[in-house]
Write an enzyme that holds these catalytic residues in place. Structure first.
Site, PDB file in Angstrom:
ATOM      1  N   LYS A  43       5.053  30.152  18.138  1.00  0.00           N
ATOM      2  CA  LYS A  43       4.159  29.424  17.223  1.00  0.00           C
ATOM      3  C   LYS A  43       3.647  30.657  16.344  1.00  0.00           C
ATOM      4  O   LYS A  43       3.774  30.406  15.037  1.00  0.00           O
ATOM      5  CB  LYS A  43       3.007  28.701  17.827  1.00  0.00           C
ATOM      6  CG  LYS A  43       1.968  28.302  16.624  1.00  0.00           C
ATOM      7  CD  LYS A  43       0.695  27.488  17.321  1.00  0.00           C
ATOM      8  CE  LYS A  43      -0.317  28.637  17.732  1.00  0.00           C
ATOM      9  NZ  LYS A  43      -1.300  29.118  16.625  1.00  0.00           N
ATOM     10  N   ASN A  44       3.185  31.686  16.571  1.00  0.00           N
ATOM     11  CA  ASN A  44       2.556  32.718  15.745  1.00  0.00           C
ATOM     12  C   ASN A  44       3.514  33.501  15.254  1.00  0.00           C
ATOM     13  O   ASN A  44       3.236  34.498  14.504  1.00  0.00           O
ATOM     14  CB  ASN A  44       1.506  33.615  16.661  1.00  0.00           C
ATOM     15  CG  ASN A  44       0.346  32.757  16.959  1.00  0.00           C
ATOM     16  OD1 ASN A  44       0.335  31.427  16.553  1.00  0.00           O
ATOM     17  ND2 ASN A  44      -0.704  33.087  17.789  1.00  0.00           N
ATOM     18  N   CYS A  92     -13.949  28.414  13.347  1.00  0.00           N
ATOM     19  CA  CYS A  92     -13.429  27.628  14.339  1.00  0.00           C
ATOM     20  C   CYS A  92     -14.181  27.869  15.715  1.00  0.00           C
ATOM     21  O   CYS A  92     -15.053  28.457  15.564  1.00  0.00           O
ATOM     22  CB  CYS A  92     -12.089  27.668  14.478  1.00  0.00           C
ATOM     23  SG  CYS A  92     -11.637  29.283  15.676  1.00  0.00           S
ATOM     24  N   ARG A 133     -14.099  33.727  11.948  1.00  0.00           N
ATOM     25  CA  ARG A 133     -12.739  34.003  11.658  1.00  0.00           C
ATOM     26  C   ARG A 133     -12.836  34.227   9.983  1.00  0.00           C
ATOM     27  O   ARG A 133     -11.970  33.534   9.268  1.00  0.00           O
ATOM     28  CB  ARG A 133     -12.045  32.706  11.976  1.00  0.00           C
ATOM     29  CG  ARG A 133     -12.112  32.202  13.246  1.00  0.00           C
ATOM     30  CD  ARG A 133     -11.273  33.017  14.174  1.00  0.00           C
ATOM     31  NE  ARG A 133      -9.875  33.279  14.061  1.00  0.00           N
ATOM     32  CZ  ARG A 133      -8.942  32.660  14.568  1.00  0.00           C
ATOM     33  NH1 ARG A 133      -9.006  31.546  15.193  1.00  0.00           N
ATOM     34  NH2 ARG A 133      -7.670  32.767  14.373  1.00  0.00           N
ATOM     35  N   PRO A 134     -13.457  35.171   9.515  1.00  0.00           N
ATOM     36  CA  PRO A 134     -13.332  35.532   8.070  1.00  0.00           C
ATOM     37  C   PRO A 134     -11.947  35.985   7.753  1.00  0.00           C
ATOM     38  O   PRO A 134     -11.189  36.334   8.511  1.00  0.00           O
ATOM     39  CB  PRO A 134     -14.592  36.580   8.142  1.00  0.00           C
ATOM     40  CG  PRO A 134     -14.271  37.262   9.265  1.00  0.00           C
ATOM     41  CD  PRO A 134     -14.061  36.059  10.316  1.00  0.00           C
ATOM     42  N   LEU A 167     -10.615  40.871   4.896  1.00  0.00           N
ATOM     43  CA  LEU A 167      -9.835  42.029   5.034  1.00  0.00           C
ATOM     44  C   LEU A 167      -8.776  41.565   4.241  1.00  0.00           C
ATOM     45  O   LEU A 167      -8.056  42.462   3.582  1.00  0.00           O
ATOM     46  CB  LEU A 167      -9.503  42.241   6.307  1.00  0.00           C
ATOM     47  CG  LEU A 167     -10.856  43.007   7.108  1.00  0.00           C
ATOM     48  CD1 LEU A 167     -10.255  43.253   8.506  1.00  0.00           C
ATOM     49  CD2 LEU A 167     -11.626  43.894   6.273  1.00  0.00           C
ATOM     50  N   ASP A 185      -5.389  35.705  23.595  1.00  0.00           N
ATOM     51  CA  ASP A 185      -4.932  34.335  23.639  1.00  0.00           C
ATOM     52  C   ASP A 185      -4.395  34.047  25.218  1.00  0.00           C
ATOM     53  O   ASP A 185      -4.059  33.062  25.407  1.00  0.00           O
ATOM     54  CB  ASP A 185      -3.861  34.220  22.853  1.00  0.00           C
ATOM     55  CG  ASP A 185      -4.020  34.348  21.267  1.00  0.00           C
ATOM     56  OD1 ASP A 185      -3.125  34.252  20.585  1.00  0.00           O
ATOM     57  OD2 ASP A 185      -5.096  34.084  20.869  1.00  0.00           O
ATOM     58  N   ARG A 231      -1.076  21.444  19.303  1.00  0.00           N
ATOM     59  CA  ARG A 231      -0.939  22.415  18.226  1.00  0.00           C
ATOM     60  C   ARG A 231       0.036  23.537  18.549  1.00  0.00           C
ATOM     61  O   ARG A 231       0.525  24.122  17.528  1.00  0.00           O
ATOM     62  CB  ARG A 231      -2.388  23.025  17.914  1.00  0.00           C
ATOM     63  CG  ARG A 231      -3.116  22.017  16.965  1.00  0.00           C
ATOM     64  CD  ARG A 231      -4.473  22.861  16.625  1.00  0.00           C
ATOM     65  NE  ARG A 231      -3.886  24.020  15.904  1.00  0.00           N
ATOM     66  CZ  ARG A 231      -4.725  25.303  15.829  1.00  0.00           C
ATOM     67  NH1 ARG A 231      -5.932  25.019  16.321  1.00  0.00           N
ATOM     68  NH2 ARG A 231      -4.240  26.231  15.376  1.00  0.00           N
TER      69      ARG A 231
HETATM   70  C1  EPZ Z   1      -3.943  35.592  15.174  1.00  0.00           C
HETATM   71  O1  EPZ Z   1      -5.320  35.042  14.511  1.00  0.00           O
HETATM   72  C2  EPZ Z   1      -3.390  34.502  15.876  1.00  0.00           C
HETATM   73  N1  EPZ Z   1      -3.172  33.392  15.097  1.00  0.00           N
HETATM   74  C3  EPZ Z   1      -4.398  34.165  17.101  1.00  0.00           C
HETATM   75  O2  EPZ Z   1      -3.840  33.262  17.993  1.00  0.00           O
HETATM   76  C4  EPZ Z   1      -5.001  35.447  18.079  1.00  0.00           C
HETATM   77  O3  EPZ Z   1      -5.950  34.845  18.710  1.00  0.00           O
HETATM   78  C5  EPZ Z   1      -5.407  36.387  16.957  1.00  0.00           C
HETATM   79  O4  EPZ Z   1      -4.329  36.743  15.934  1.00  0.00           O
HETATM   80  C6  EPZ Z   1      -5.672  37.825  17.531  1.00  0.00           C
HETATM   81  O5  EPZ Z   1      -4.525  38.145  18.259  1.00  0.00           O
HETATM   82  C7  EPZ Z   1      -1.920  33.600  14.455  1.00  0.00           C
HETATM   83  O6  EPZ Z   1      -1.135  34.383  14.330  1.00  0.00           O
HETATM   84  C8  EPZ Z   1      -1.460  32.537  13.451  1.00  0.00           C
HETATM   85  P1  EPZ Z   1      -7.007  38.532  13.524  1.00  0.00           P
HETATM   86  P2  EPZ Z   1      -5.881  35.864  13.124  1.00  0.00           P
HETATM   87  O7  EPZ Z   1      -7.374  38.328  11.893  1.00  0.00           O
HETATM   88  O8  EPZ Z   1      -4.941  36.775  12.678  1.00  0.00           O
HETATM   89  C9  EPZ Z   1     -11.673  39.707  12.490  1.00  0.00           C
HETATM   90  C10 EPZ Z   1      -3.787  31.086  18.924  1.00  0.00           C
HETATM   91  O9  EPZ Z   1      -4.531  30.829  19.991  1.00  0.00           O
HETATM   92  N2  EPZ Z   1     -11.127  39.644  11.477  1.00  0.00           N
HETATM   93  O10 EPZ Z   1      -6.266  39.270  14.162  1.00  0.00           O
HETATM   94  O11 EPZ Z   1      -6.683  34.784  12.559  1.00  0.00           O
HETATM   95  C11 EPZ Z   1     -11.611  38.396  13.284  1.00  0.00           C
HETATM   96  O12 EPZ Z   1     -12.852  37.598  13.106  1.00  0.00           O
HETATM   97  C12 EPZ Z   1      -4.372  31.797  17.847  1.00  0.00           C
HETATM   98  O13 EPZ Z   1      -2.377  30.976  19.018  1.00  0.00           O
HETATM   99  C13 EPZ Z   1     -11.950  39.887  10.015  1.00  0.00           C
HETATM  100  O14 EPZ Z   1     -13.361  40.210  10.380  1.00  0.00           O
HETATM  101  O15 EPZ Z   1      -6.631  37.051  13.952  1.00  0.00           O
HETATM  102  C14 EPZ Z   1     -11.247  38.718  14.770  1.00  0.00           C
HETATM  103  O16 EPZ Z   1     -12.454  39.289  15.207  1.00  0.00           O
HETATM  104  C15 EPZ Z   1      -5.879  31.704  18.249  1.00  0.00           C
HETATM  105  N3  EPZ Z   1     -11.583  39.737   8.908  1.00  0.00           N
HETATM  106  C16 EPZ Z   1     -10.586  39.963  14.433  1.00  0.00           C
HETATM  107  O17 EPZ Z   1     -10.450  40.304  13.040  1.00  0.00           O
HETATM  108  C17 EPZ Z   1     -10.340  39.286   8.454  1.00  0.00           C
HETATM  109  O18 EPZ Z   1     -10.009  39.359   7.153  1.00  0.00           O
HETATM  110  C18 EPZ Z   1      -9.005  39.778  14.750  1.00  0.00           C
HETATM  111  O19 EPZ Z   1      -8.630  38.689  14.058  1.00  0.00           O
HETATM  112  C19 EPZ Z   1      -9.568  38.941   9.603  1.00  0.00           C
HETATM  113  C20 EPZ Z   1      -9.898  39.256  10.743  1.00  0.00           C
END
Ligand code: EPZ
Length: 417
Positions: free
Chosen positions: A22-23, A116, A121-122, A125, A304, A396
């Site tokens: 999915k990802n 969520c 989930r900001p 960045l 995950d 999902r």
């Molecule tokens: C991806 O989410 C995955 N989703 C998530 O899978 C996965 O848990 C996550 O990466 C971590 O591996 C998809 O790929 C569609 P991040 P993503 O940006 O990209 C912080 C599932 O179950 N952050 O890597 O949204 C954030 O809050 C889902 O399939 C900022 O602060 O996660 C978190 O603490 C759930 N500012 C950390 O970084 C930003 O602009 C990592 O988040 C972006 C992120």
């Protein structure tokens, strides 16, 4: 809202084939926006999030055709450079449309994803990187509006490793004017898979698989035919299903090298596995040992898979310690597991899981995608009937889970409500 009725305990035996990730599918679908040519994606999973992303592409102006696990995308007439709130709120990965749209069309309007269950989930960045590349970003009425005649290559360091942030900026940089260097990039297999697809479309990207990506923008990208990598989290989930039911499973069409940290923890827990290049044979009949791990960005233990391992550790002979370092609220499944007889104590970002605890069937409620999987896994080992509510979370990201598990010996009924 559908729920599952699961009768346990059961013992899973047989073969299961892993679908596409999915990802990896979601960013690949967003990359379709970078070209007017036809794009084919193979090994596509049949999961709700992919449907949702398809609806967003249709709104923007792309025809989406699906034949089995092959999806074809073709630009029809781009009319609305917008990812609307009612779709984005159900799937945060819609943010992945932002980079491609503003880079190719100079404009994008994408609903702010909002938080969520697992955290705030900001996307700050993502936005900071696009601004560094010259985009004007405004947030109005809950929507991100990005404008730029043409993005310029830039040097940008992610303050935190972000998977979709890296994917968004890699796509944006592919059509920018000049060179972009992304530092502290995510190196998840899904990021690398997207980079390979972009290169197949004519993008100039170096450093895939490393934390420094160098992208030299080109004027346009052409279509491609790209196979989606197998889902490493689904693979890990079914390995835990085999282990928690003391079963014997052959997991086929997987990529073990993409989940080495998970295999290491399962082996440390006493799960016996024979690992080949594209399959894993699991024999889950030995005693389970407690483990200690902390979730971290790839190649560390994936967040995950945290909920699924927590379910398994309720059966280990001793106390396990799980630290969640990625998301601030990703232990919601613990209270539900306690209702089934587990004993889990949460202290900040650390969970102590006391085992072994005999699990009993109960009515439990899923809060997010991976929490729902952990509750199903616990129900397979629990004595009696479990009702797992709100399994739309599960749909999902897991393809027909009840069919696949029932074929291996589970007793799961989907009750449509
Ligand atoms: C991806 O989410 C995955 N989703 C998530 O899978 C996965 O848990 C996550 O990466 C971590 O591996 C998809 O790929 C569609 P991040 P993503 O940006 O990209 C912080 C599932 O179950 N952050 O890597 O949204 C954030 O809050 C889902 O399939 C900022 O602060 O996660 C978190 O603490 C759930 N500012 C950390 O970084 C930003 O602009 C990592 O988040 C972006 C992120």
């Amino acid at each position: 809202m559908d729920h599952f009725r699961i009768v346990g305990p059961c013992r899973l035996v047989g073969r299961i084939r892993i679908s596409g990730a999915k990802n990896a599918a979601l960013p690949a679908m967003a990359a379709v926006l970078l070209t007017e040519d036809e794009v084919q994606l193979q090994n596509m999973p049949a999961v709700w999030d992919v449907e949702t992303m398809g609806r967003i592409l249709d709104i923007i102006g792309y025809d989406v055709a699906r034949e089995g696990d092959v999806a074809r995308f073709r630009q029809r007439r781009v009319q609305d450079l917008c990812a609307p709130y009612d779709l984005v709120r159900t799937m945060r990965a819609s943010i992945l449309c932002l980079g491609p749209l503003v880079s190719r069309f100079g404009y994008a309007k994408v609903s702010l994803p909002g938080g969520c269950a697992i955290g705030a989930r900001p996307v700050n960045l993502h936005l900071a990187g696009l601004e560094r590349m010259g985009a004007e970003i405004e947030v109005e009425h809950g929507y991100i509006i990005a404008r730029c005649r043409r993005l310029c290559g830039a040097d940008y360091t992610f303050e935190k490793v972000t998977v979709t942030g890296t994917e968004n900026l890699m796509m944006a940089a592919a059509l920018a004017d000049g060179r972009t260097t992304l530092h502290n990039s995510a190196v998840e297999p899904e990021v690398t898979d997207l980079g390979e697809m972009l290169r197949c479309m004519g993008a100039r990207i170096e450093g895939l698989g490393t934390r420094q990506l160098v992208i030299d923008g080109v004027k346009s990208l052409h279509g491609c035919c790209h196979p989606i990598i197998p889902d490493r989290i689904t693979t890990g989930t079914y390995l835990v299903a085999g282990a928690i039911t003391r079963g014997e499973l052959v997991i086929e069409n997987c990529r073990p090298s993409h989940l080495q940290a998970v295999l290491d923890i399962l082996a440390a827990a006493g799960v016996r596995m024979e690992v080949m290049e594209d399959r894993i044979t699991l024999t889950g009949n030995g005693p389970l040992r407690p483990v200690t791990f902390t979730t971290s960005p790839y190649p560390g233990f994936p967040t995950d898979m945290q909920a699924q391992l927590m379910s398994l550790m309720t059966q280990a002979d001793g106390t396990s310690c799980i630290r969640e370092s990625i998301f601030e609220n990703r232990f919601l499944h613990a209270m539900e597991l306690d209702r089934m007889g587990a004993k889990i104590r949460i202290d900040g970002n650390t969970a102590l899981v006391y085992g072994p605890r005999p699990l009993q069937g109960a009515t439990v409620t899923a809060s997010d995608l991976r929490a729902s999987a952990s509750l199903v896994l616990a129900a397979l080992a629990a004595k009696g009937e479990t009702i797992v509510r709100r399994i739309y979370h599960l749909d999902r990201g897991y393809e027909r889970m009840e069919e696949k598990l029932n074929a291996l010996g589970a007793t799961i009924e989907r009750i449509r409500a």
